[in-house]
Design an enzyme around this catalytic site. Structure first.
Site, PDB file in Angstrom:
ATOM      1  N   TYR A  54      86.262 -10.887   9.512  1.00 56.59           N
ATOM      2  CA  TYR A  54      85.803 -12.258   9.339  1.00 56.59           C
ATOM      3  C   TYR A  54      86.981 -13.035   8.788  1.00 56.59           C
ATOM      4  CZ  TYR A  54      81.110 -10.286   9.719  1.00 56.59           C
ATOM      5  OH  TYR A  54      79.992  -9.637  10.163  1.00 56.59           O
TER       6      TYR A  54
ATOM      7  N   HIS B 111      74.964 -10.751  17.570  1.00 57.10           N
ATOM      8  CA  HIS B 111      75.048  -9.891  16.386  1.00 57.10           C
ATOM      9  C   HIS B 111      73.864  -8.912  16.350  1.00 57.10           C
ATOM     10  CE1 HIS B 111      77.688 -10.067  12.673  1.00 57.10           C
ATOM     11  NE2 HIS B 111      76.854  -9.100  12.334  1.00 57.10           N
TER      12      HIS B 111
ATOM     13  N   LYS C 115      84.202 -12.423  18.707  1.00 55.19           N
ATOM     14  CA  LYS C 115      82.882 -11.800  18.898  1.00 55.19           C
ATOM     15  C   LYS C 115      81.807 -12.724  18.349  1.00 55.19           C
ATOM     16  CE  LYS C 115      80.181  -7.734  17.492  1.00 55.19           C
ATOM     17  NZ  LYS C 115      79.330  -8.159  16.383  1.00 55.19           N
TER      18      LYS C 115
ATOM     19  N   THR D 113      84.816 -11.788  14.182  1.00 53.80           N
ATOM     20  CA  THR D 113      83.400 -12.139  14.350  1.00 53.80           C
ATOM     21  C   THR D 113      83.182 -13.558  13.847  1.00 53.80           C
ATOM     22  OG1 THR D 113      82.719  -9.851  14.211  1.00 53.80           O
ATOM     23  CG2 THR D 113      81.038 -11.483  13.707  1.00 53.80           C
TER      24      THR D 113
ATOM     25  N   SER E  58      84.422  -1.830  11.471  1.00 53.60           N
ATOM     26  CA  SER E  58      83.983  -3.050  10.791  1.00 53.60           C
ATOM     27  C   SER E  58      84.870  -3.312   9.578  1.00 53.60           C
ATOM     28  CB  SER E  58      82.535  -2.862  10.328  1.00 53.60           C
ATOM     29  OG  SER E  58      82.210  -3.758   9.300  1.00 53.60           O
TER      30      SER E  58
ATOM     31  N   SER F 266      77.657 -12.162  22.204  1.00 53.91           N
ATOM     32  CA  SER F 266      76.850 -11.371  21.268  1.00 53.91           C
ATOM     33  C   SER F 266      76.016 -12.288  20.395  1.00 53.91           C
ATOM     34  CB  SER F 266      77.807 -10.560  20.372  1.00 53.91           C
ATOM     35  OG  SER F 266      77.119  -9.920  19.321  1.00 53.91           O
TER      36      SER F 266
ATOM     37  N   GLY G  44      74.306  -6.009  22.515  1.00 56.53           N
ATOM     38  CA  GLY G  44      72.935  -6.360  22.124  1.00 56.53           C
ATOM     39  C   GLY G  44      71.927  -5.778  23.093  1.00 56.53           C
ATOM     40  N   GLY G  45      71.235  -4.737  22.644  1.00 59.24           N
ATOM     41  CA  GLY G  45      70.112  -4.205  23.430  1.00 59.24           C
ATOM     42  C   GLY G  45      70.484  -3.218  24.516  1.00 59.24           C
TER      43      GLY G  45
END
Ligand SMILES: Cc1cc2nc3c(=O)[nH]c(=O)nc-3n(C[C@H](O)[C@H](O)[C@H](O)COP(=O)(O)O)c2cc1C
Length: 362
Positions: free
Chosen positions: A138, A257, A233, A164, A115, A255, A289-290
């Protein structure tokens, strides 16, 4: 609060076991930051529920000779389709932070996406382990700052950039607010040094704030400044996917997020099939995600993903058992995926495509 384990307890056999144990290893506010989502956490719930709407369509007695979970991606090869999603400040969860995550990931051949809010400088990351290291950022309007960061990442041997695009403002994170979470000062953000400050405004719709927000033009500019592959992303619409392909971006991550920005976005898995159809193999499509099981990855691949990113469970494992925990969690996912491939009669990742059906209601 316990300190990081040296040995994995016998009853840690699935990612949910790391989720169960992790709160014992973290202060309550850091746990709230890690596990929580935006507002009422609808996004968090729908992300996992979306996987329960599908079952796997098996075929028996399939010739499985030479079966493998190897992923071919943009001319490269990886041992499986699991990536570690970009997540801020791993030192919040373990003293060795991103170094421990990278070692655990490398042990299992999984690419780590650092990140931009990482707590370890990219120059300190091990680069001799033979797995790709990507960096998430970013885009800011300040081109001098952006160029400086990109050159720094290139010099450090970064293998790819993930921009992102779904978080021009932080989500409304009530769980975090209730727990009083703040980034501790001692957790540094070595890639944000010199980053232009956001204007202090009453409303995020203040023109001074809006003037700082990136647009497609800024992203295309960034892409033209580097030879590194640039992925986007946070794409959830066919129109945006189409635009990304037209603008020659190198890949997409579908995504929301992890349900941390806008609470009421669709589950990425829901929109994955239409985005994958639109992209039609022109660039790779990842989803996150998940994802908590190897069978979730199977379903994502069946619905059009080339590979998947896993977020929170990697940090749960990091908090519980450091690098060993990360490697173990990835090993669990890989093993679950391989078992699913064998039981479903799918000898390769591409052969998984289409091999699901909706769960019957009632
Ligand atoms: C603690 C935490 C920090 C995150 N930080 C970032 C970040 O810095 N940049 C980013 O693009 N996504 C960030 N994300 C989102 C993840 O990259 C990913 O999209 C999400 O966690 C996937 O969902 P999952 O946790 O259910 O696997 C973060 C997620 C978590 C849980």
């Amino acid at each position: 609060m316990k300190t990081c384990l040296e040995r994995i307890p016998q009853d840690v056999v699935a990612l949910c076991d790391y989720e169960r144990l992790a709160p014992e290893f973290l202060p309550p506010d850091i746990w709230a930051y890690l596990a929580g989502g935006a507002a009422d956490e609808r996004g968090l719930k729908v992300n996992q529920e979306a996987y329960r709407q599908w079952s796997i369509q098996p075929q028996v007695l399939v010739e499985m000779h030479g079966a493998s979970s190897t992923l071919q991606l943009r001319g490269g090869q990886l041992p499986h389709p699991f990536f570690i999603a970009p997540m801020a400040a791993h030192r919040l969860f373990h003293a060795e932070g991103e170094l421990a995550t990278a070692l655990g990931a490398a042990a299992m051949g999984a690419p780590l996406v650092m990140s931009c809010r990482a707590s370890t400088p990219i120059e300190a990351m091990p680069r001799h382990l033979g797995v790709p290291l990507w960096f998430q950022l970013y885009v800011r309007k300040d081109r001098e700052f952006m160029l400086g960061l990109v050159r720094r990442l290139e010099d450090a041997g970064c293998d790819g950039l993930v921009v992102t695009v779904d978080a021009p403002v932080s989500g409304i994170r009530n769980r975090e607010q209730r727990a009083g979470f703040r980034f501790p000062e001692e957790i540094e953000a070595p890639h944000l040094v010199g980053e232009p400050a956001w204007p202090v405004v009453e409303s995020v719709l203040d023109p001074r704030y809006l003037a700082e927000l990136p647009t497609w033009e800024d992203l295309i500019w960034l892409k033209n400044q580097t030879r590194l592959p640039v992925w986007l992303k946070g794409v959830l619409s066919v129109a945006d996917a189409q635009r990304a392909v037209e603008a020659s971006f190198d890949g997409l991550v579908v995504s929301n997020h992890g349900g941390r920005t806008l609470d009421v976005l669709p589950a990425p898995l829901k929109v994955l099939p239409e985005i994958s159809r639109e992209v039609a193999g022109r660039i790779p499509v990842l989803v996150d995600g998940g994802i908590r099981r190897g069978t979730d990855a199977f379903i994502a691949l069946a619905l059009g993903a080339d590979a998947v990113m896993v977020g929170r469970p990697m940090l749960y494992a990091l908090a519980v058992a450091g690098a060993v925990g990360v490697a173990h969690a990835l090993r669990i996912l890989c093993h679950e995926l391989e078992v699913a491939m064998l039981l479903a009669g799918c000898p390769t990742l591409p052969s998984i495509r289409g091999r699901v059906r909706p769960v019957m209601k009632g």
